[in-house]
Design a protein around this motif. Structure first.
Motif, PDB file in Angstrom:
ATOM      1  N   ASN A   6       0.840  -1.187   0.000  1.00  0.00           N
ATOM      2  CA  ASN A   6       0.000   0.000   0.000  1.00  0.00           C
ATOM      3  C   ASN A   6       0.883   1.248   0.000  1.00  0.00           C
ATOM      4  N   GLU A   7       0.717   2.137  -0.970  1.00  0.00           N
ATOM      5  CA  GLU A   7       1.551   3.326  -1.107  1.00  0.00           C
ATOM      6  C   GLU A   7       0.991   4.547  -0.403  1.00  0.00           C
ATOM      7  N   GLN A   8      -0.230   4.445   0.137  1.00  0.00           N
ATOM      8  CA  GLN A   8      -0.827   5.570   0.857  1.00  0.00           C
ATOM      9  C   GLN A   8      -1.839   5.039   1.858  1.00  0.00           C
ATOM     10  N   ASP A   9      -2.188   5.879   2.830  1.00  0.00           N
ATOM     11  CA  ASP A   9      -3.195   5.488   3.814  1.00  0.00           C
ATOM     12  C   ASP A   9      -4.569   5.440   3.145  1.00  0.00           C
ATOM     13  N   LEU A  10      -5.313   4.366   3.416  1.00  0.00           N
ATOM     14  CA  LEU A  10      -6.648   4.208   2.836  1.00  0.00           C
ATOM     15  C   LEU A  10      -7.634   3.807   3.923  1.00  0.00           C
ATOM     16  N   ASP A  11      -8.884   4.228   3.770  1.00  0.00           N
ATOM     17  CA  ASP A  11      -9.958   3.842   4.676  1.00  0.00           C
ATOM     18  C   ASP A  11     -10.866   2.838   3.978  1.00  0.00           C
ATOM     19  N   PHE A  12     -11.404   1.927   4.743  1.00  0.00           N
ATOM     20  CA  PHE A  12     -12.390   0.951   4.288  1.00  0.00           C
ATOM     21  C   PHE A  12     -11.922   0.195   3.043  1.00  0.00           C
ATOM     22  N   VAL A  13     -10.987  -0.695   3.259  1.00  0.00           N
ATOM     23  CA  VAL A  13     -10.380  -1.499   2.195  1.00  0.00           C
ATOM     24  C   VAL A  13     -10.850  -2.941   2.324  1.00  0.00           C
ATOM     25  N   MET A  14     -11.185  -3.552   1.183  1.00  0.00           N
ATOM     26  CA  MET A  14     -11.539  -4.960   1.144  1.00  0.00           C
ATOM     27  C   MET A  14     -10.500  -5.698   0.306  1.00  0.00           C
ATOM     28  N   VAL A  15      -9.993  -6.795   0.836  1.00  0.00           N
ATOM     29  CA  VAL A  15      -9.099  -7.679   0.092  1.00  0.00           C
ATOM     30  C   VAL A  15      -9.819  -9.004  -0.054  1.00  0.00           C
ATOM     31  N   LYS A  16      -9.974  -9.458  -1.297  1.00  0.00           N
ATOM     32  CA  LYS A  16     -10.687 -10.707  -1.573  1.00  0.00           C
ATOM     33  C   LYS A  16      -9.733 -11.678  -2.248  1.00  0.00           C
ATOM     34  N   ASP A  17      -9.664 -12.887  -1.723  1.00  0.00           N
ATOM     35  CA  ASP A  17      -8.802 -13.928  -2.279  1.00  0.00           C
ATOM     36  C   ASP A  17      -9.664 -15.107  -2.689  1.00  0.00           C
ATOM     37  N   ARG A  35      -3.515  -8.728  13.286  1.00  0.00           N
ATOM     38  CA  ARG A  35      -2.226  -9.193  12.767  1.00  0.00           C
ATOM     39  C   ARG A  35      -1.496  -8.026  12.126  1.00  0.00           C
ATOM     40  N   ASN A  36      -0.194  -8.121  12.101  1.00  0.00           N
ATOM     41  CA  ASN A  36       0.645  -7.126  11.420  1.00  0.00           C
ATOM     42  C   ASN A  36       0.371  -5.708  11.887  1.00  0.00           C
ATOM     43  N   GLY A  37      -0.022  -5.537  13.117  1.00  0.00           N
ATOM     44  CA  GLY A  37      -0.252  -4.198  13.649  1.00  0.00           C
ATOM     45  C   GLY A  37      -1.553  -3.553  13.219  1.00  0.00           C
ATOM     46  N   CYS A  38      -2.479  -4.321  12.669  1.00  0.00           N
ATOM     47  CA  CYS A  38      -3.769  -3.744  12.286  1.00  0.00           C
ATOM     48  C   CYS A  38      -4.883  -4.766  12.525  1.00  0.00           C
ATOM     49  N   SER A  39      -6.090  -4.256  12.672  1.00  0.00           N
ATOM     50  CA  SER A  39      -7.236  -5.139  12.878  1.00  0.00           C
ATOM     51  C   SER A  39      -8.061  -5.203  11.600  1.00  0.00           C
ATOM     52  N   PHE A  40      -8.738  -6.331  11.421  1.00  0.00           N
ATOM     53  CA  PHE A  40      -9.579  -6.507  10.243  1.00  0.00           C
ATOM     54  C   PHE A  40     -10.649  -7.529  10.564  1.00  0.00           C
ATOM     55  N   TYR A  41     -11.688  -7.523   9.753  1.00  0.00           N
ATOM     56  CA  TYR A  41     -12.754  -8.512   9.862  1.00  0.00           C
ATOM     57  C   TYR A  41     -12.580  -9.494   8.716  1.00  0.00           C
ATOM     58  N   GLN A  42     -12.588 -10.775   9.005  1.00  0.00           N
ATOM     59  CA  GLN A  42     -12.381 -11.810   7.997  1.00  0.00           C
ATOM     60  C   GLN A  42     -13.677 -12.572   7.788  1.00  0.00           C
ATOM     61  N   ILE A  43     -14.090 -12.677   6.523  1.00  0.00           N
ATOM     62  CA  ILE A  43     -15.299 -13.425   6.158  1.00  0.00           C
ATOM     63  C   ILE A  43     -14.893 -14.600   5.274  1.00  0.00           C
ATOM     64  N   ILE A  44     -15.368 -15.773   5.620  1.00  0.00           N
ATOM     65  CA  ILE A  44     -15.080 -16.972   4.842  1.00  0.00           C
ATOM     66  C   ILE A  44     -16.353 -17.369   4.106  1.00  0.00           C
ATOM     67  N   PHE A  52     -11.649  -7.203   5.598  1.00  0.00           N
ATOM     68  CA  PHE A  52     -12.138  -5.825   5.605  1.00  0.00           C
ATOM     69  C   PHE A  52     -11.351  -5.019   6.640  1.00  0.00           C
ATOM     70  N   PHE A  53     -10.740  -3.934   6.183  1.00  0.00           N
ATOM     71  CA  PHE A  53      -9.943  -3.055   7.033  1.00  0.00           C
ATOM     72  C   PHE A  53     -10.649  -1.713   7.164  1.00  0.00           C
ATOM     73  N   ASP A  54     -10.813  -1.217   8.390  1.00  0.00           N
ATOM     74  CA  ASP A  54     -11.332   0.140   8.571  1.00  0.00           C
ATOM     75  C   ASP A  54     -10.293   1.157   8.112  1.00  0.00           C
ATOM     76  N   ARG A  55      -9.047   0.883   8.425  1.00  0.00           N
ATOM     77  CA  ARG A  55      -7.947   1.784   8.074  1.00  0.00           C
ATOM     78  C   ARG A  55      -6.751   0.924   7.712  1.00  0.00           C
ATOM     79  N   LEU A  56      -6.196   1.149   6.523  1.00  0.00           N
ATOM     80  CA  LEU A  56      -5.011   0.428   6.081  1.00  0.00           C
ATOM     81  C   LEU A  56      -3.919   1.459   5.823  1.00  0.00           C
ATOM     82  N   TYR A  57      -2.947   1.494   6.719  1.00  0.00           N
ATOM     83  CA  TYR A  57      -1.876   2.485   6.616  1.00  0.00           C
ATOM     84  C   TYR A  57      -0.868   2.101   5.543  1.00  0.00           C
TER      85      TYR A  57
END
Length: 105
Positions: A6-17, A35-44, A52-57
């Motif tokens: 991530n090259e900049q701070d972003l709000d409300f990011v979804m990563v789908k694999d 994990r990795n110094g940030c919190s997220f919600y994981q959906i399976i 889902f990240f509220d804030r991804l620095y």
């Protein structure tokens, strides 16, 4: 392991694999993780895992989860997508999927 650069701070990011049909997650419970110094919600789901990240620095993040082989054969993996939910123009995809040969014993 998914690596999000991530090259900049972003709000409300979804990563789908997206995962191949032969693989199933070891843990099938959705919920908050830290994990990795940030919190997220994981959906399976049946076809993918979403983070889902509220804030991804700004920085690099490694996301991982454990899968097990459910069926024998040759399968194609799906793509991974990271998208800012407030601004869909901030979106990226992984390269095309790779072939996976699974041999269940």
């Amino acid at each position: 392991i998914l690596t999000v650069e991530n090259e900049q701070d972003l709000d409300f990011v979804m990563v789908k694999d997206e995962r191949p049909a032969c693989l199933e997650p070891q843990k099938e419970i959705s919920g908050y993780k830290w994990r990795n110094g940030c919190s997220f919600y994981q959906i399976i789901t049946d076809t993918d895992i979403r983070f889902f990240f509220d804030r991804l620095y700004k920085g690099n993040y490694n996301l991982s989860y454990t899968l097990f082989v459910q069926a024998k054969g040759v399968y194609s993996s799906g793509i991974s997508t990271a998208e800012c939910m407030y601004s869909p123009s901030f979106r990226c995809n992984s390269d095309c999927g790779v072939k996976i040969r699974s041999e269940r014993k």
